[in-house]
Enzyme design. Structure first.
Site, PDB file in Angstrom:
ATOM      1  N   ARG A  97       9.114   8.878  11.123  1.00 54.39           N
ATOM      2  CA  ARG A  97       9.077   8.326   9.755  1.00 54.39           C
ATOM      3  C   ARG A  97       8.206   9.182   8.830  1.00 54.39           C
ATOM      4  N   SER A  98       7.103   9.697   9.373  1.00 51.29           N
ATOM      5  CA  SER A  98       6.229  10.578   8.591  1.00 51.29           C
ATOM      6  C   SER A  98       7.002  11.771   8.035  1.00 51.29           C
ATOM      7  N   THR A 139      -4.929  16.802   0.603  1.00 50.06           N
ATOM      8  CA  THR A 139      -6.212  16.670   1.304  1.00 50.06           C
ATOM      9  C   THR A 139      -6.815  18.045   1.624  1.00 50.06           C
ATOM     10  N   ASN A 142     -13.069  19.071   2.705  1.00 51.04           N
ATOM     11  CA  ASN A 142     -14.187  18.286   2.156  1.00 51.04           C
ATOM     12  C   ASN A 142     -13.765  17.249   1.130  1.00 51.04           C
ATOM     13  N   ARG A 276       8.365 -11.284  33.170  1.00 56.31           N
ATOM     14  CA  ARG A 276       7.246 -11.014  34.074  1.00 56.31           C
ATOM     15  C   ARG A 276       6.736 -12.332  34.695  1.00 56.31           C
ATOM     16  N   MET A 345      -0.321  -7.791  26.577  1.00 59.62           N
ATOM     17  CA  MET A 345       0.653  -8.684  27.218  1.00 59.62           C
ATOM     18  C   MET A 345       1.426  -7.983  28.328  1.00 59.62           C
ATOM     19  N   GLU A 371      -2.482   8.493   3.643  1.00 60.12           N
ATOM     20  CA  GLU A 371      -1.975   7.838   2.419  1.00 60.12           C
ATOM     21  C   GLU A 371      -2.973   6.808   1.902  1.00 60.12           C
ATOM     22  N   HIS A 374      -7.554   2.293   5.149  1.00 56.42           N
ATOM     23  CA  HIS A 374      -7.600   0.828   4.998  1.00 56.42           C
ATOM     24  C   HIS A 374      -8.683   0.437   3.983  1.00 56.42           C
ATOM     25  N   ASP A 375      -9.859   1.073   4.096  1.00 57.02           N
ATOM     26  CA  ASP A 375     -10.966   0.723   3.193  1.00 57.02           C
ATOM     27  C   ASP A 375     -10.660   1.114   1.749  1.00 57.02           C
TER      28      ASP A 375
HETATM   29  P1  TGC Z   1      -8.758   7.530 -10.874  1.00 52.23           P
HETATM   30  O1  TGC Z   1      -9.792   7.852 -11.899  1.00 52.23           O
HETATM   31  O2  TGC Z   1      -8.568   6.106 -10.460  1.00 52.23           O
HETATM   32  O3  TGC Z   1      -7.352   8.080 -11.338  1.00 52.23           O
HETATM   33  C1  TGC Z   1      -7.208   9.422 -11.801  1.00 52.23           C
HETATM   34  C2  TGC Z   1      -6.040   9.458 -12.758  1.00 52.23           C
HETATM   35  O4  TGC Z   1      -4.849   9.113 -12.068  1.00 52.23           O
HETATM   36  C3  TGC Z   1      -4.239   7.944 -12.645  1.00 52.23           C
HETATM   37  N1  TGC Z   1      -3.692   7.183 -11.534  1.00 52.23           N
HETATM   38  C4  TGC Z   1      -2.403   7.127 -11.260  1.00 52.23           C
HETATM   39  N2  TGC Z   1      -1.344   7.641 -11.887  1.00 52.23           N
HETATM   40  C5  TGC Z   1      -0.130   7.417 -11.359  1.00 52.23           C
HETATM   41  N3  TGC Z   1       0.050   6.718 -10.235  1.00 52.23           N
HETATM   42  C6  TGC Z   1      -0.997   6.188  -9.558  1.00 52.23           C
HETATM   43  N4  TGC Z   1      -0.829   5.533  -8.429  1.00 52.23           N
HETATM   44  C7  TGC Z   1      -2.303   6.383 -10.075  1.00 52.23           C
HETATM   45  N5  TGC Z   1      -3.545   6.016  -9.694  1.00 52.23           N
HETATM   46  C8  TGC Z   1      -4.392   6.517 -10.592  1.00 52.23           C
HETATM   47  C9  TGC Z   1      -5.376   7.250 -13.358  1.00 52.23           C
HETATM   48  O5  TGC Z   1      -4.906   6.427 -14.382  1.00 52.23           O
HETATM   49  C10 TGC Z   1      -6.165   8.432 -13.877  1.00 52.23           C
HETATM   50  O6  TGC Z   1      -5.479   8.948 -14.992  1.00 52.23           O
HETATM   51  P2  TGC Z   1      -6.292   9.609 -16.228  1.00 52.23           P
HETATM   52  O7  TGC Z   1      -5.221   9.953 -17.200  1.00 52.23           O
HETATM   53  O8  TGC Z   1      -7.236   8.532 -16.691  1.00 52.23           O
HETATM   54  O9  TGC Z   1      -6.992  10.797 -15.655  1.00 52.23           O
HETATM   55  O10 TGC Z   1      -9.036   8.437  -9.612  1.00 52.23           O
HETATM   56  P3  TGC Z   1     -10.264   8.481  -8.603  1.00 52.23           P
HETATM   57  O11 TGC Z   1     -10.663   9.906  -8.460  1.00 52.23           O
HETATM   58  O12 TGC Z   1     -11.333   7.477  -8.986  1.00 52.23           O
HETATM   59  O13 TGC Z   1      -9.617   8.044  -7.220  1.00 52.23           O
HETATM   60  C11 TGC Z   1      -9.057   6.800  -7.006  1.00 52.23           C
HETATM   61  C12 TGC Z   1      -8.604   6.661  -5.539  1.00 52.23           C
HETATM   62  C13 TGC Z   1      -9.795   6.680  -4.605  1.00 52.23           C
HETATM   63  C14 TGC Z   1      -7.903   5.301  -5.436  1.00 52.23           C
HETATM   64  C15 TGC Z   1      -7.615   7.786  -5.195  1.00 52.23           C
HETATM   65  O14 TGC Z   1      -8.204   9.015  -5.232  1.00 52.23           O
HETATM   66  C16 TGC Z   1      -6.983   7.600  -3.835  1.00 52.23           C
HETATM   67  O15 TGC Z   1      -5.954   6.942  -3.725  1.00 52.23           O
HETATM   68  N6  TGC Z   1      -7.556   8.206  -2.740  1.00 52.23           N
HETATM   69  C17 TGC Z   1      -6.927   8.215  -1.446  1.00 52.23           C
HETATM   70  C18 TGC Z   1      -6.376   9.597  -1.166  1.00 52.23           C
HETATM   71  C19 TGC Z   1      -5.067   9.559  -0.458  1.00 52.23           C
HETATM   72  O16 TGC Z   1      -4.392   8.545  -0.370  1.00 52.23           O
HETATM   73  N7  TGC Z   1      -4.656  10.711   0.043  1.00 52.23           N
HETATM   74  C20 TGC Z   1      -3.383  10.816   0.663  1.00 52.23           C
HETATM   75  C21 TGC Z   1      -3.057  12.262   0.944  1.00 52.23           C
HETATM   76  S1  TGC Z   1      -1.351  12.521   1.316  1.00 52.23           S
HETATM   77  C22 TGC Z   1      -1.131  11.878   2.835  1.00 52.23           C
HETATM   78  O17 TGC Z   1      -1.961  11.283   3.428  1.00 52.23           O
HETATM   79  C23 TGC Z   1       0.224  12.076   3.389  1.00 52.23           C
HETATM   80  S2  TGC Z   1       0.444  11.450   4.968  1.00 52.23           S
HETATM   81  C24 TGC Z   1       2.138  11.453   4.933  1.00 52.23           C
HETATM   82  C25 TGC Z   1       2.782  11.124   6.199  1.00 52.23           C
HETATM   83  O18 TGC Z   1       2.669  11.897   7.180  1.00 52.23           O
HETATM   84  O19 TGC Z   1       3.529  10.100   6.211  1.00 52.23           O
HETATM   85  P1  FAD Z   2     -12.797  10.519   4.510  1.00 50.06           P
HETATM   86  O1  FAD Z   2     -12.347  10.466   3.105  1.00 50.06           O
HETATM   87  O2  FAD Z   2     -13.886  11.454   4.873  1.00 50.06           O
HETATM   88  O3  FAD Z   2     -13.208   9.046   4.951  1.00 50.06           O
HETATM   89  C1  FAD Z   2     -14.006   8.777   6.107  1.00 50.06           C
HETATM   90  C2  FAD Z   2     -14.331   7.278   6.108  1.00 50.06           C
HETATM   91  O4  FAD Z   2     -15.094   6.956   4.932  1.00 50.06           O
HETATM   92  C3  FAD Z   2     -13.071   6.404   6.050  1.00 50.06           C
HETATM   93  O5  FAD Z   2     -13.251   5.271   6.854  1.00 50.06           O
HETATM   94  C4  FAD Z   2     -12.996   5.975   4.592  1.00 50.06           C
HETATM   95  O6  FAD Z   2     -12.352   4.720   4.415  1.00 50.06           O
HETATM   96  C5  FAD Z   2     -14.472   5.890   4.246  1.00 50.06           C
HETATM   97  N1  FAD Z   2     -14.699   6.043   2.796  1.00 50.06           N
HETATM   98  C6  FAD Z   2     -14.444   7.127   2.027  1.00 50.06           C
HETATM   99  N2  FAD Z   2     -14.752   6.901   0.753  1.00 50.06           N
HETATM  100  C7  FAD Z   2     -15.219   5.617   0.703  1.00 50.06           C
HETATM  101  C8  FAD Z   2     -15.692   4.781  -0.343  1.00 50.06           C
HETATM  102  N3  FAD Z   2     -15.719   5.192  -1.619  1.00 50.06           N
HETATM  103  N4  FAD Z   2     -16.101   3.544  -0.026  1.00 50.06           N
HETATM  104  C9  FAD Z   2     -16.044   3.096   1.254  1.00 50.06           C
HETATM  105  N5  FAD Z   2     -15.613   3.826   2.278  1.00 50.06           N
HETATM  106  C10 FAD Z   2     -15.200   5.083   2.006  1.00 50.06           C
HETATM  107  N6  FAD Z   2      -3.000  14.639   3.615  1.00 50.06           N
HETATM  108  C11 FAD Z   2      -2.138  15.334   2.802  1.00 50.06           C
HETATM  109  O7  FAD Z   2      -2.513  15.740   1.706  1.00 50.06           O
HETATM  110  N7  FAD Z   2      -0.863  15.601   3.204  1.00 50.06           N
HETATM  111  C12 FAD Z   2      -0.397  15.195   4.409  1.00 50.06           C
HETATM  112  O8  FAD Z   2       0.787  15.445   4.733  1.00 50.06           O
HETATM  113  C13 FAD Z   2      -1.255  14.484   5.286  1.00 50.06           C
HETATM  114  N8  FAD Z   2      -0.843  14.133   6.535  1.00 50.06           N
HETATM  115  C14 FAD Z   2      -1.730  13.581   7.410  1.00 50.06           C
HETATM  116  C15 FAD Z   2      -1.354  13.394   8.748  1.00 50.06           C
HETATM  117  C16 FAD Z   2      -2.276  12.878   9.659  1.00 50.06           C
HETATM  118  C17 FAD Z   2      -1.877  12.724  11.086  1.00 50.06           C
HETATM  119  C18 FAD Z   2      -3.564  12.512   9.229  1.00 50.06           C
HETATM  120  C19 FAD Z   2      -4.563  11.920  10.183  1.00 50.06           C
HETATM  121  C20 FAD Z   2      -3.948  12.696   7.920  1.00 50.06           C
HETATM  122  C21 FAD Z   2      -3.039  13.254   6.994  1.00 50.06           C
HETATM  123  N9  FAD Z   2      -3.434  13.540   5.677  1.00 50.06           N
HETATM  124  C22 FAD Z   2      -2.572  14.214   4.831  1.00 50.06           C
HETATM  125  C23 FAD Z   2      -4.804  13.329   5.246  1.00 50.06           C
HETATM  126  C24 FAD Z   2      -5.154  11.879   4.958  1.00 50.06           C
HETATM  127  O9  FAD Z   2      -4.602  11.473   3.740  1.00 50.06           O
HETATM  128  C25 FAD Z   2      -6.672  11.750   4.957  1.00 50.06           C
HETATM  129  O10 FAD Z   2      -7.099  11.863   6.322  1.00 50.06           O
HETATM  130  C26 FAD Z   2      -7.146  10.448   4.358  1.00 50.06           C
HETATM  131  O11 FAD Z   2      -6.864  10.388   2.978  1.00 50.06           O
HETATM  132  C27 FAD Z   2      -8.654  10.216   4.586  1.00 50.06           C
HETATM  133  O12 FAD Z   2      -9.389  11.370   4.282  1.00 50.06           O
HETATM  134  P2  FAD Z   2     -10.469  11.921   5.337  1.00 50.06           P
HETATM  135  O13 FAD Z   2      -9.798  12.058   6.645  1.00 50.06           O
HETATM  136  O14 FAD Z   2     -11.076  13.133   4.738  1.00 50.06           O
HETATM  137  O15 FAD Z   2     -11.533  10.777   5.471  1.00 50.06           O
END
Ligand code: TGC
Ligand code: FAD
Length: 392
Positions: A97-98, A139, A142, A276, A345, A371, A374-375
């Site tokens: 799915r990823s 990502t 740092n 079972r 189970m 993505e 949880h926190d």
């Molecule tokens: P923040 O100040 O809240 O927002 C910055 C700007 O972005 C706008 N915005 C959005 N716009 C469109 N859609 C959304 N969902 C939006 N959310 C926010 C917001 O309005 C603002 O705009 P502007 O014009 O004012 O600048 O940003 P922040 O830096 O405080 O961060 C908020 C936070 C922590 C929620 C955000 O950074 C976040 O979601 N962090 C988590 C990072 C994350 O999810 N990374 C995922 C990486 S990709 C991945 O993991 C792929 S795995 C795929 C797989 O294998 O399935």
């Molecule tokens: P950190 O951000 O260092 O977080 C560590 C801990 O601190 C977590 O428990 C977090 O919840 C907690 N924490 C952080 N900030 C706060 C806060 N403000 N308050 C309270 N708690 C906090 N990224 C991509 O860009 N593209 C991809 O395709 C992709 N694929 C991935 C595939 C896998 C298998 C994995 C494991 C990760 C992937 N990622 C990808 C990265 C993923 O999105 C990040 O691992 C995730 O966003 C968390 O970042 P981190 O690992 O640096 O943890």
């Protein structure tokens, strides 16, 4: 792995809320998963190998760009069909799915939504057909939960951009033909840029030793003075909102997908418990095992209703980031809990690859982290209901 006997639980008749098209899409995807994924996936996960042979089949069932219009090679389906596909595919394996989430929502979606017409024509049909595999680089080592701090950057060199930096934890990276990379320009503004395999200075080393998502390839994207043609910049949107909007789409798919993993664990545990025998009776007859099953089906039913409602909101263009975030967090949380209970189970058998549960459980440790952890999703809901961001 034992043969795939999966029967989908539907305690509240959620099927009645689906159209005939939805049911057809789900049936086609489920059949494909039973035939192509279930027989091989445990072996690939055990060997930590990426089943590249599934790419063509995923494209054929429409799992690459389900909601991208047909003119660009997508399946032109609605959001509930997209969700059902992700549910069925993650029922097989979260790693498979990823691959689809990244291809559809993190690579095809930004090119479709923010790309030029030339970029759409050049990349989307090949991504939809599986000829190209894509990855999404947000990502960094740092900067995970806080992507706004990214240091990957590009400079305007007149006739091209010069890209430097590194992305970490990137799904599909080692096999990717193209990467949608988020980087800062000289003013510190975030832009999306399409990097293609073969560009000098671009490498994608694989990340090894994962205990989770072992059938999904994860790696780095490393940019050492990569010359990127100017026409590879996504012109339609800049700022952190651009990648975050892609995450909305991918998180939506995960909200459905994790329900699929939960359904598989429940179905496996229910069947096992009825067969079972301990103390001369099926373990399904013991109250403690029934409590587990009752709680599992309750949580699955609540999650099925939640993602269906989210899908209707998304079809109407009304699903908010916070609503999607809540569903992603809830589905993954209940799936992890169900996987842990289901594994118990099965007793000793639960730790083997003869059953899918332990693999789902380990996979879900990544799904609860990527993505948005949880926190972080709790904080998104907290901000939404209070109006006060508590991230910093
Ligand atoms: P923040 O100040 O809240 O927002 C910055 C700007 O972005 C706008 N915005 C959005 N716009 C469109 N859609 C959304 N969902 C939006 N959310 C926010 C917001 O309005 C603002 O705009 P502007 O014009 O004012 O600048 O940003 P922040 O830096 O405080 O961060 C908020 C936070 C922590 C929620 C955000 O950074 C976040 O979601 N962090 C988590 C990072 C994350 O999810 N990374 C995922 C990486 S990709 C991945 O993991 C792929 S795995 C795929 C797989 O294998 O399935
Ligand atoms: P950190 O951000 O260092 O977080 C560590 C801990 O601190 C977590 O428990 C977090 O919840 C907690 N924490 C952080 N900030 C706060 C806060 N403000 N308050 C309270 N708690 C906090 N990224 C991509 O860009 N593209 C991809 O395709 C992709 N694929 C991935 C595939 C896998 C298998 C994995 C494991 C990760 C992937 N990622 C990808 C990265 C993923 O999105 C990040 O691992 C995730 O966003 C968390 O970042 P981190 O690992 O640096 O943890």
């Amino acid at each position: 792995m034992a043969s795939d006997l999966f029967e989908s639980p539907d305690y509240y008749g959620v099927d009645d809320l689906l159209s005939e098209e939805h049911k057809l899409v789900r049936a086609a995807t489920r059949d494909w998963v039973k035939k192509e994924v279930s027989p091989i996936i445990e072996d690939y996960a055990q060997r930590a190998a990426f089943p590249t042979q599934l790419i063509k089949g995923l494209a054929d069932v429409g799992a690459f760009g389900p909601y991208i219009p047909a003119e660009y090679g997508g399946a032109g389906l609605d959001q509930i069909s997209y969700g059902l596909m992700m549910q069925e595919i993650e029922r097989g394996d979260s790693g498979v799915r990823s691959t689809c989430s990244v291809q559809s929502s993190l690579v095809m979606f930004p090119i479709y939504a923010y790309g030029s017409e030339e970029q759409k024509q050049k990349f989307l049909p090949k991504l939809a057909s599986g000829e190209f595999l894509g990855s999404f680089g947000l990502t960094e080592p740092n900067f995970g939960s806080n992507p706004s701090g990214m240091i990957t950057n590009f400079k305007d060199m007149g006739d091209h951009y010069l890209l430097n930096g590194a992305k970490m934890w990137i799904s599909n990276a080692p096999f990717a033909d193209v990467a949608v990379v988020w980087a800062k320009n000289e003013e510190g503004r975030i832009h999306g840029i399409i990097v293609e395999r073969g560009m000098e200075g671009f490498t994608t080393p694989e990340t090894h030793n994962k205990w989770s998502l072992r059938a999904s390839a994860t790696g780095e994207l490393v940019f050492d003075n990569v010359k990127v043609p100017k026409e590879n910049l996504l012109p339609g949107r800049s700022g952190l909102g651009a990648p975050l909007s892609c995450l909305d789409s991918a998180r939506y798919g995960i909200a459905w997908g994790a329900v699929g993993a939960a359904m598989d664990c429940y179905d496996t545990a229910l069947r096992y418990a009825k067969e079972r025998i301990q103390f001369d009776r099926p373990i399904a007859g013991f109250q403690l095992q029934q409590k587990k099953l009752a709680e599992m089906i309750t949580e699955i039913t609540k999650a099925q209703l939640m993602v269906w409602r989210l899908g209707t909101l998304k079809n109407e263009g009304k699903a908010s980031t916070a609503q999607i975030s809540m569903a992603k967090r809830n589905s993954v949380e209940i799936a992890l809990k169900i996987a842990r209970e289901a594994r118990q189970m099965l007793g000793g058998m639960g730790i083997t690859g003869d059953y899918s549960i332990m693999r789902h459980m380990m996979n879900l440790e990544s799904v609860v982290t990527y993505e948005g952890t949880h926190d972080i999703h709790l904080l998104i809901t907290g901000m939404d209901v209070t109006g006060i961001p508590a991230f910093k």
